[in-house]
Write a protein that holds these residues in place. Structure first.
Motif, mmCIF file in Angstrom:
data_model
loop_
_atom_site.group_PDB
_atom_site.id
_atom_site.type_symbol
_atom_site.label_atom_id
_atom_site.label_comp_id
_atom_site.label_asym_id
_atom_site.label_seq_id
_atom_site.Cartn_x
_atom_site.Cartn_y
_atom_site.Cartn_z
ATOM 1 N N GLN A 277 0.850 -1.187 0.000
ATOM 2 C CA GLN A 277 0.000 0.000 0.000
ATOM 3 C C GLN A 277 0.889 1.242 0.000
ATOM 4 O O GLN A 277 1.739 1.407 0.870
ATOM 5 C CB GLN A 277 -0.915 0.007 1.228
ATOM 6 N N LEU A 278 0.691 2.104 -1.002
ATOM 7 C CA LEU A 278 1.456 3.338 -1.121
ATOM 8 C C LEU A 278 0.539 4.517 -0.836
ATOM 9 O O LEU A 278 -0.478 4.701 -1.516
ATOM 10 C CB LEU A 278 2.055 3.466 -2.519
ATOM 11 N N PHE A 279 0.891 5.308 0.165
ATOM 12 C CA PHE A 279 0.148 6.518 0.505
ATOM 13 C C PHE A 279 0.799 7.693 -0.211
ATOM 14 O O PHE A 279 2.012 7.898 -0.110
ATOM 15 C CB PHE A 279 0.174 6.757 2.011
ATOM 16 N N ILE A 280 -0.021 8.463 -0.919
ATOM 17 C CA ILE A 280 0.491 9.620 -1.653
ATOM 18 C C ILE A 280 -0.398 10.829 -1.386
ATOM 19 O O ILE A 280 -1.501 10.698 -0.854
ATOM 20 C CB ILE A 280 0.564 9.354 -3.171
ATOM 21 N N GLY A 281 0.087 11.998 -1.791
ATOM 22 C CA GLY A 281 -0.700 13.216 -1.699
ATOM 23 C C GLY A 281 -1.323 13.558 -3.040
ATOM 24 O O GLY A 281 -1.365 12.725 -3.962
ATOM 25 N N ASN A 282 -1.803 14.791 -3.161
ATOM 26 C CA ASN A 282 -2.418 15.253 -4.407
ATOM 27 C C ASN A 282 -1.443 15.077 -5.567
ATOM 28 O O ASN A 282 -0.285 15.498 -5.487
ATOM 29 C CB ASN A 282 -2.767 16.735 -4.316
ATOM 30 N N LYS A 283 -1.913 14.519 -6.661
ATOM 31 C CA LYS A 283 -1.029 14.332 -7.812
ATOM 32 C C LYS A 283 -0.657 15.658 -8.450
ATOM 33 O O LYS A 283 0.394 15.767 -9.082
ATOM 34 C CB LYS A 283 -1.672 13.371 -8.811
ATOM 35 N N ASN A 284 -1.483 16.658 -8.285
ATOM 36 C CA ASN A 284 -1.140 17.972 -8.828
ATOM 37 C C ASN A 284 0.037 18.605 -8.113
ATOM 38 O O ASN A 284 0.823 19.324 -8.737
ATOM 39 C CB ASN A 284 -2.342 18.913 -8.744
ATOM 40 N N TYR A 285 0.162 18.353 -6.827
ATOM 41 C CA TYR A 285 1.143 19.083 -6.012
ATOM 42 C C TYR A 285 2.286 18.230 -5.446
ATOM 43 O O TYR A 285 3.362 18.762 -5.173
ATOM 44 C CB TYR A 285 0.450 19.729 -4.818
ATOM 45 N N SER A 286 2.044 16.957 -5.187
ATOM 46 C CA SER A 286 2.975 16.186 -4.349
ATOM 47 C C SER A 286 4.128 15.615 -5.160
ATOM 48 O O SER A 286 4.072 14.495 -5.671
ATOM 49 C CB SER A 286 2.236 15.065 -3.619
ATOM 50 N N SER A 287 5.199 16.371 -5.234
ATOM 51 C CA SER A 287 6.360 15.970 -6.032
ATOM 52 C C SER A 287 7.046 14.733 -5.448
ATOM 53 O O SER A 287 7.494 13.858 -6.198
ATOM 54 C CB SER A 287 7.356 17.130 -6.122
ATOM 55 N N TRP A 288 7.125 14.653 -4.142
ATOM 56 C CA TRP A 288 7.780 13.494 -3.535
ATOM 57 C C TRP A 288 6.959 12.231 -3.754
ATOM 58 O O TRP A 288 7.508 11.148 -3.985
ATOM 59 C CB TRP A 288 8.035 13.746 -2.054
ATOM 60 N N SER A 289 5.634 12.354 -3.705
ATOM 61 C CA SER A 289 4.780 11.193 -3.990
ATOM 62 C C SER A 289 5.022 10.676 -5.400
ATOM 63 O O SER A 289 5.065 9.458 -5.642
ATOM 64 C CB SER A 289 3.310 11.563 -3.834
ATOM 65 N N LEU A 290 5.158 11.596 -6.348
ATOM 66 C CA LEU A 290 5.382 11.203 -7.732
ATOM 67 C C LEU A 290 6.616 10.326 -7.868
ATOM 68 O O LEU A 290 6.603 9.331 -8.611
ATOM 69 C CB LEU A 290 5.516 12.451 -8.611
ATOM 70 N N ARG A 291 7.669 10.648 -7.167
ATOM 71 C CA ARG A 291 8.916 9.909 -7.335
ATOM 72 C C ARG A 291 8.741 8.422 -7.022
ATOM 73 O O ARG A 291 9.139 7.560 -7.804
ATOM 74 C CB ARG A 291 9.997 10.541 -6.449
ATOM 75 N N ALA A 292 8.155 8.105 -5.887
ATOM 76 C CA ALA A 292 7.961 6.703 -5.520
ATOM 77 C C ALA A 292 6.936 6.033 -6.432
ATOM 78 O O ALA A 292 7.141 4.903 -6.901
ATOM 79 C CB ALA A 292 7.517 6.603 -4.061
ATOM 80 N N TRP A 293 5.831 6.718 -6.684
ATOM 81 C CA TRP A 293 4.776 6.174 -7.549
ATOM 82 C C TRP A 293 5.311 5.889 -8.943
ATOM 83 O O TRP A 293 4.991 4.854 -9.543
ATOM 84 C CB TRP A 293 3.634 7.181 -7.616
ATOM 85 N N TYR A 294 6.112 6.789 -9.459
ATOM 86 C CA TYR A 294 6.649 6.653 -10.823
ATOM 87 C C TYR A 294 7.526 5.413 -10.931
ATOM 88 O O TYR A 294 7.395 4.613 -11.866
ATOM 89 C CB TYR A 294 7.423 7.916 -11.178
ATOM 90 N N LEU A 295 8.432 5.250 -9.987
ATOM 91 C CA LEU A 295 9.322 4.096 -10.035
ATOM 92 C C LEU A 295 8.520 2.794 -9.989
ATOM 93 O O LEU A 295 8.729 1.884 -10.797
ATOM 94 C CB LEU A 295 10.324 4.134 -8.890
ATOM 95 N N MET A 296 7.599 2.705 -9.026
ATOM 96 C CA MET A 296 6.833 1.472 -8.867
ATOM 97 C C MET A 296 5.953 1.201 -10.086
ATOM 98 O O MET A 296 5.837 0.060 -10.544
ATOM 99 C CB MET A 296 6.001 1.544 -7.591
ATOM 100 N N SER A 297 5.362 2.246 -10.628
ATOM 101 C CA SER A 297 4.493 2.078 -11.793
ATOM 102 C C SER A 297 5.292 1.744 -13.041
ATOM 103 O O SER A 297 4.884 0.907 -13.860
ATOM 104 C CB SER A 297 3.670 3.345 -12.009
ATOM 105 N N LYS A 298 6.428 2.392 -13.202
ATOM 106 C CA LYS A 298 7.250 2.170 -14.390
ATOM 107 C C LYS A 298 7.750 0.729 -14.458
ATOM 108 O O LYS A 298 7.845 0.141 -15.549
ATOM 109 C CB LYS A 298 8.432 3.144 -14.381
ATOM 110 N N PHE A 299 8.043 0.148 -13.304
ATOM 111 C CA PHE A 299 8.528 -1.225 -13.251
ATOM 112 C C PHE A 299 7.407 -2.235 -13.012
ATOM 113 O O PHE A 299 7.678 -3.413 -12.749
ATOM 114 C CB PHE A 299 9.611 -1.367 -12.180
ATOM 115 N N ASP A 300 6.164 -1.781 -13.085
ATOM 116 C CA ASP A 300 5.003 -2.674 -12.936
ATOM 117 C C ASP A 300 5.021 -3.453 -11.628
ATOM 118 O O ASP A 300 4.675 -4.646 -11.587
ATOM 119 C CB ASP A 300 4.923 -3.651 -14.120
ATOM 120 N N VAL A 301 5.425 -2.782 -10.557
ATOM 121 C CA VAL A 301 5.370 -3.394 -9.224
ATOM 122 C C VAL A 301 3.946 -3.219 -8.692
ATOM 123 O O VAL A 301 3.474 -2.092 -8.575
ATOM 124 C CB VAL A 301 6.382 -2.730 -8.271
#
Length: 215
Positions: free
Chosen positions: A2-26
């Motif tokens: 489970q990954l907790f993130i903030g607003n996609k419009n604003y949360s730059s740090w959330s994007l970093r973790a989400w991007y890596l996991m999504s890009k590698f299909d984790v």
């Protein structure tokens, strides 16, 4: 997971973790919270000692901080594939990631991520120095890997710098030709475009991240 993130419009740090996991299909479940609200802190308090995003739960393990999450995913699920193959490239990729993690404070403060907006800001000399360094990084890596990720293949380093590209676009920053080449390449990534598309549907306003004047 489970990954907790903030607003996609604003949360730059959330994007970093989400991007890596999504890009590698984790595989992971996404829990999105609205930044700067009581519900944001109340929800995180139920799971974490530190009320910041991104934050990851994997079984009994809790991991917070974007870079720490990326490192954990790399070790636990990717067999090291999220860093470059060769040791010298890995060292440079880690150095660039650490530089992003701990630096560029003027740029971050004066140019908060705001994907929905198109703005102009009056930048300090320190922010302009940060932009010049970003331009240098992008251009130097394009010299070695033209029209590609920093080290040829996508890595944690690319995930760490992705929010910077979105900031540069929002605030209409002019870059050198080679630096812009890297930005254009990354912006064509379908995974990043998914985040952007979802960010554009959000309507919540975080006042502290609404910098600059509309253009």
């Amino acid at each position: 997971m489970q990954l907790f993130i903030g607003n996609k419009n604003y949360s730059s740090w959330s994007l970093r973790a989400w991007y890596l996991m999504s890009k590698f299909d984790v595989p992971f479940d996404e829990t999105q919270l609205v930044l700067d609200t009581s519900d944001f802190y109340d929800e995180l308090k139920q799971h974490f000692h530190v009320q910041k995003v991104p934050a990851l739960i994997d079984g009994d393990l809790q991991v917070w901080d974007s870079l720490a999450i990326c490192e954990y995913i790399n070790d636990a699920y990717l067999s090291g594939a999220a860093w470059p193959k060769y040791i010298t490239q890995r060292a440079k990729a880690r150095a660039l990631s650490a530089e992003m993690h701990s630096g560029f404070m003027a740029l971050r403060n004066e140019m908060p991520m705001n994907i929905r907006a198109t703005r102009k800001v009056d930048l300090s000399n320190e922010a302009l120095k940060d932009i010049a360094r970003i331009d240098e990084i992008f251009a130097l890596q394009q010299d070695v890997f033209p029209n590609a990720w920093f080290f040829g293949d996508f890595s944690i380093a690319d995930a760490m710098y992705a929010p910077i590209l979105l900031r540069l676009k929002t605030y209409q920053i002019t870059l050198s030709e080679q630096a812009q080449q890297y930005c254009d390449f990354v912006m064509r990534c379908p995974v990043l475009q998914t985040w952007i598309t979802q960010a554009l549907t959000e309507t919540d306003i975080v006042e502290c991240d609404e910098a600059g004047k509309d253009v």
